[in-house]
Design a protein around this motif. Structure first.
Motif, PDB file in Angstrom:
ATOM      1  N   UNK A  82       0.638  -1.125   0.207  1.00  0.00           N
ATOM      2  CA  UNK A  82      -0.026   0.116   0.278  1.00  0.00           C
ATOM      3  C   UNK A  82       0.653   1.557   0.112  1.00  0.00           C
ATOM      4  N   UNK A  83       2.162   1.221   0.026  1.00  0.00           N
ATOM      5  CA  UNK A  83       2.608   2.531  -0.120  1.00  0.00           C
ATOM      6  C   UNK A  83       3.120   2.468  -1.298  1.00  0.00           C
ATOM      7  N   UNK A  84       2.483   2.078  -2.082  1.00  0.00           N
ATOM      8  CA  UNK A  84       3.563   2.642  -3.683  1.00  0.00           C
ATOM      9  C   UNK A  84       1.397   2.249  -4.354  1.00  0.00           C
ATOM     10  N   UNK A  85       0.646   2.643  -3.684  1.00  0.00           N
ATOM     11  CA  UNK A  85      -0.576   3.276  -4.393  1.00  0.00           C
ATOM     12  C   UNK A  85      -0.245   4.226  -5.367  1.00  0.00           C
ATOM     13  N   UNK A  86      -1.083   3.894  -6.776  1.00  0.00           N
ATOM     14  CA  UNK A  86      -1.339   5.611  -7.370  1.00  0.00           C
ATOM     15  C   UNK A  86      -2.321   6.029  -7.201  1.00  0.00           C
ATOM     16  N   UNK A  87      -3.759   4.388  -7.127  1.00  0.00           N
ATOM     17  CA  UNK A  87      -5.018   5.585  -7.305  1.00  0.00           C
ATOM     18  C   UNK A  87      -5.832   4.549  -6.427  1.00  0.00           C
ATOM     19  N   UNK A  88      -6.512   5.352  -6.175  1.00  0.00           N
ATOM     20  CA  UNK A  88      -8.152   4.555  -5.677  1.00  0.00           C
ATOM     21  C   UNK A  88      -9.524   4.893  -5.923  1.00  0.00           C
ATOM     22  N   UNK A  89     -10.033   4.058  -6.252  1.00  0.00           N
ATOM     23  CA  UNK A  89     -11.677   4.534  -6.430  1.00  0.00           C
ATOM     24  C   UNK A  89     -12.570   3.897  -5.560  1.00  0.00           C
ATOM     25  N   UNK A  90     -13.395   4.986  -4.817  1.00  0.00           N
ATOM     26  CA  UNK A  90     -13.571   3.815  -4.046  1.00  0.00           C
ATOM     27  C   UNK A  90     -15.514   4.745  -4.241  1.00  0.00           C
ATOM     28  N   UNK A  91     -16.106   3.297  -3.998  1.00  0.00           N
ATOM     29  CA  UNK A  91     -18.069   3.149  -4.723  1.00  0.00           C
ATOM     30  C   UNK A  91     -18.389   2.459  -3.268  1.00  0.00           C
ATOM     31  N   UNK A 110      -4.120   3.944   5.446  1.00  0.00           N
ATOM     32  CA  UNK A 110      -3.319   3.777   4.519  1.00  0.00           C
ATOM     33  C   UNK A 110      -2.412   4.097   4.874  1.00  0.00           C
ATOM     34  N   UNK A 111      -0.970   4.256   3.795  1.00  0.00           N
ATOM     35  CA  UNK A 111       0.480   4.351   4.402  1.00  0.00           C
ATOM     36  C   UNK A 111       0.158   5.920   4.837  1.00  0.00           C
ATOM     37  N   UNK A 112       0.907   6.989   5.703  1.00  0.00           N
ATOM     38  CA  UNK A 112       0.517   7.946   5.808  1.00  0.00           C
ATOM     39  C   UNK A 112       1.055   8.770   5.478  1.00  0.00           C
ATOM     40  N   UNK A 113       2.642   8.756   5.055  1.00  0.00           N
ATOM     41  CA  UNK A 113       3.603   8.809   4.276  1.00  0.00           C
ATOM     42  C   UNK A 113       3.221   9.063   2.412  1.00  0.00           C
ATOM     43  N   UNK A 114       2.678   7.998   2.078  1.00  0.00           N
ATOM     44  CA  UNK A 114       2.404   7.925   0.813  1.00  0.00           C
ATOM     45  C   UNK A 114       0.926   7.612   0.146  1.00  0.00           C
ATOM     46  N   UNK A 115       0.044   8.789   0.148  1.00  0.00           N
ATOM     47  CA  UNK A 115      -1.433   8.572  -0.081  1.00  0.00           C
ATOM     48  C   UNK A 115      -1.647   8.659  -1.423  1.00  0.00           C
ATOM     49  N   UNK A 116      -2.182   7.898  -1.812  1.00  0.00           N
ATOM     50  CA  UNK A 116      -2.934   7.994  -3.521  1.00  0.00           C
ATOM     51  C   UNK A 116      -3.287   9.274  -4.130  1.00  0.00           C
ATOM     52  N   UNK A 117      -4.145   8.987  -5.031  1.00  0.00           N
ATOM     53  CA  UNK A 117      -4.895   9.917  -5.905  1.00  0.00           C
ATOM     54  C   UNK A 117      -5.710   9.225  -5.442  1.00  0.00           C
ATOM     55  N   UNK A 118      -7.094   9.596  -5.168  1.00  0.00           N
ATOM     56  CA  UNK A 118      -8.147   9.316  -4.836  1.00  0.00           C
ATOM     57  C   UNK A 118      -9.747   9.323  -5.341  1.00  0.00           C
ATOM     58  N   UNK A 119     -11.138   8.942  -5.656  1.00  0.00           N
ATOM     59  CA  UNK A 119     -11.952   9.227  -5.781  1.00  0.00           C
ATOM     60  C   UNK A 119     -13.151   8.460  -4.597  1.00  0.00           C
TER      61      UNK A 119
END
Length: 146
Positions: A82-91, A110-119
């Motif tokens: 999860x420290x390498x997340x790029x994007x997250x989509x949540x429904x 979520x990794x506090x230092x590496x948050x993804x772009x998220x919708x």
């Protein structure tokens, strides 16, 4: 000619621990859980995880925790985390009711230092008892310091 092409594809494909590796550089993870999709696909050092749901949790908190546990497992199978997340989509089935609860669980995970772009959006999910669905993508870094 056709049969020799099939033999090359079969010879170039290996399946180990539910992960299908193809010489084309595409790795498909868990194609057996659902007949319609892979749970994750890796290509060009990016892991794409399909929308994950939970059918056991009775509320948004439990479903979110269970979904994020599934995502951790799939990320591990793909060779990332999860420290390498790029994007997250949540429904969410009901964003007004469940956004705060889902977000609390997300922030714990979520990794506090590496948050993804998220919708995050509201959606009428596939089954009445589903409250949360999460889809992510993550980088796969060769060097652990990336």
């Amino acid at each position: 000619m056709f049969s020799s092409a099939i033999r090359r594809v079969v010879a170039a494909t290996t399946i180990q621990n539910g992960v299908r590796n193809v010489s084309s550089g595409i790795k498909r993870i868990d194609q057996t859980t659902l007949p319609t999709m892979s749970q994750a696909v890796v290509h060009n050092n990016i892991c794409y995880i399909s929308g994950q749901i939970d059918t056991t949790g009775q509320d948004a908190e439990a479903q979110t925790r269970n979904v994020l546990d599934k995502i951790d497992t799939l990320l591990d199978q793909a060779g990332t985390d999860k420290s390498k997340l790029l994007t997250a989509s949540i429904w969410l089935k009901n964003i007004e009711r469940d956004f705060g609860t889902m977000n609390e669980v997300w922030l714990e995970w979520v990794d506090d230092e590496n948050k993804p772009a998220r919708a995050t959006t509201e959606a009428n999910l596939a089954f009445p008892h589903l409250l949360v669905e999460v889809q992510v993508s993550a980088a796969i870094c060769e060097d652990s310091e990336d």
